[in-house]
Design a protein around this motif. Structure first.
Motif, mmCIF file in Angstrom:
data_model
loop_
_atom_site.group_PDB
_atom_site.id
_atom_site.type_symbol
_atom_site.label_atom_id
_atom_site.label_comp_id
_atom_site.label_asym_id
_atom_site.label_seq_id
_atom_site.Cartn_x
_atom_site.Cartn_y
_atom_site.Cartn_z
ATOM 1 N N ILE A 142 -8.990 3.883 6.050
ATOM 2 C CA ILE A 142 -9.294 2.850 5.059
ATOM 3 C C ILE A 142 -8.678 3.285 3.734
ATOM 4 O O ILE A 142 -9.069 4.309 3.169
ATOM 5 N N ASN A 160 -1.409 4.907 7.593
ATOM 6 C CA ASN A 160 -2.791 4.451 7.717
ATOM 7 C C ASN A 160 -3.051 4.103 9.177
ATOM 8 O O ASN A 160 -2.746 3.007 9.631
ATOM 9 N N GLY A 162 -5.567 -0.257 10.770
ATOM 10 C CA GLY A 162 -5.697 0.310 9.439
ATOM 11 C C GLY A 162 -6.342 -0.738 8.551
ATOM 12 O O GLY A 162 -6.085 -1.939 8.702
ATOM 13 N N ILE A 163 -7.192 -0.309 7.643
ATOM 14 C CA ILE A 163 -7.927 -1.228 6.778
ATOM 15 C C ILE A 163 -7.516 -0.994 5.328
ATOM 16 O O ILE A 163 -7.355 0.150 4.896
ATOM 17 N N GLY A 164 -7.340 -2.073 4.589
ATOM 18 C CA GLY A 164 -7.037 -1.997 3.166
ATOM 19 C C GLY A 164 -8.097 -2.732 2.367
ATOM 20 O O GLY A 164 -8.510 -3.833 2.742
ATOM 21 N N SER A 191 -3.137 -1.656 4.156
ATOM 22 C CA SER A 191 -3.484 -1.415 5.559
ATOM 23 C C SER A 191 -2.274 -1.063 6.416
ATOM 24 O O SER A 191 -2.425 -0.725 7.593
ATOM 25 N N GLY A 205 -15.962 -1.450 6.299
ATOM 26 C CA GLY A 205 -14.732 -0.909 6.867
ATOM 27 C C GLY A 205 -14.997 0.287 7.756
ATOM 28 O O GLY A 205 -14.431 0.410 8.852
ATOM 29 N N SER A 213 -4.111 -6.048 -0.038
ATOM 30 C CA SER A 213 -4.858 -5.475 1.081
ATOM 31 C C SER A 213 -3.973 -5.334 2.314
ATOM 32 O O SER A 213 -4.110 -4.372 3.080
#
Length: 235
Positions: free
Chosen positions: A139, A135, A60-62, A93, A35, A89
């Motif tokens: 992450i 976000n 944005g990353i989850g 994000s 990520g 997820s």
């Protein structure tokens, strides 16, 4: 990193790192490094876009973790993954417009925040219904993923002189090193903070007992980390 593409739809891409019983069990820690590298690559391209007068790419990353095997539906020869981690997820994000308006003016090096808009008693059983998230270029990881990360690698507490939300945020920083094989290691830094309850004007009511977790990505944070370590070595 051993990640496979689950699906690509619209502006979302879902990747999965599947563990086997014989694996070293580093799925979450590898996802954190992956990520961060994705964020760094996008930042590099955004610098080129800015020079060309073009808008940058925001993401944005989850990171979610499920401690069980996923299920699959078959569409002809194509497998469709069914997993609670997919929906989680996606939620991790996401970025809420209200939260974005409140946070962007702060100039904080942190890129993930979560807020509770009503009391837990009003929320009933699902606290996520009253949670708004920020976000942008960050992450966010789930609590289950953070617990798994602590099992995968050693995390050490560290203190850095970074800004606290409303001046009263009591966040914790955890640093660790992820082995990637062939003698390659990557450092990660995780911020653990409590979710604040806010009113209609986005002012602080109180700090709740709920927590959220960010895998830090801002270069200023790592510069502060390296500066602190260099100062200790020089003493």
């Amino acid at each position: 990193y051993g990640a496979c593409k689950v699906f690509l739809e619209g502006d979302a891409i879902i990747l999965a790192i599947l563990e086997q019983e014989s694996d070293a069990g580093l799925a979450v820690s590898r996802a954190c490094v992956l990520g961060r590298e994705i964020i760094e690559i996008v930042q590099g391209y955004n610098e080129l876009l800015e020079r060309a007068g073009l808008p940058g790419l925001e993401l944005g990353i989850g990171i979610a973790y499920q401690d069980s095997a996923p299920l699959y539906l078959m569409d002809g020869e194509q497998r469709i993954m069914i997993s609670e981690a997919l929906n989680e997820s996606d939620r991790l994000s996401s970025c809420n417009k209200r939260a974005r308006k409140a946070i962007e003016s702060l100039g904080s090096p942190f890129r993930v925040y979560a807020f509770q808009t009503a009391s837990a008693a009003d929320a009933g059983e699902n606290a996520e219904d009253i949670t708004v998230s920020y976000n942008v270029g960050g992450i966010r990881m789930s609590e289950a993923a953070f617990r798994r990360l602590k099992q995968e690698i050693s995390l050490d507490p560290i203190e850095l002189g970074l800004p606290a939300l409303w001046g009263s945020e009591e966040f914790r920083l955890h640093t660790g090193v992820v082995p990637l094989g062939n003698g390659i290691f990557r450092k990660i830094l995780v911020r653990e903070s409590r979710i604040p309850e806010i009113d209609a004007r986005s002012s602080l009511n109180r700090w709740t007992e709920r927590s959220y977790y960010e895998v830090c990505t801002h270069p200023a944070i790592f510069a502060e980390l390296e500066g602190q370590r260099s100062a200790k070595v020089g003493k």
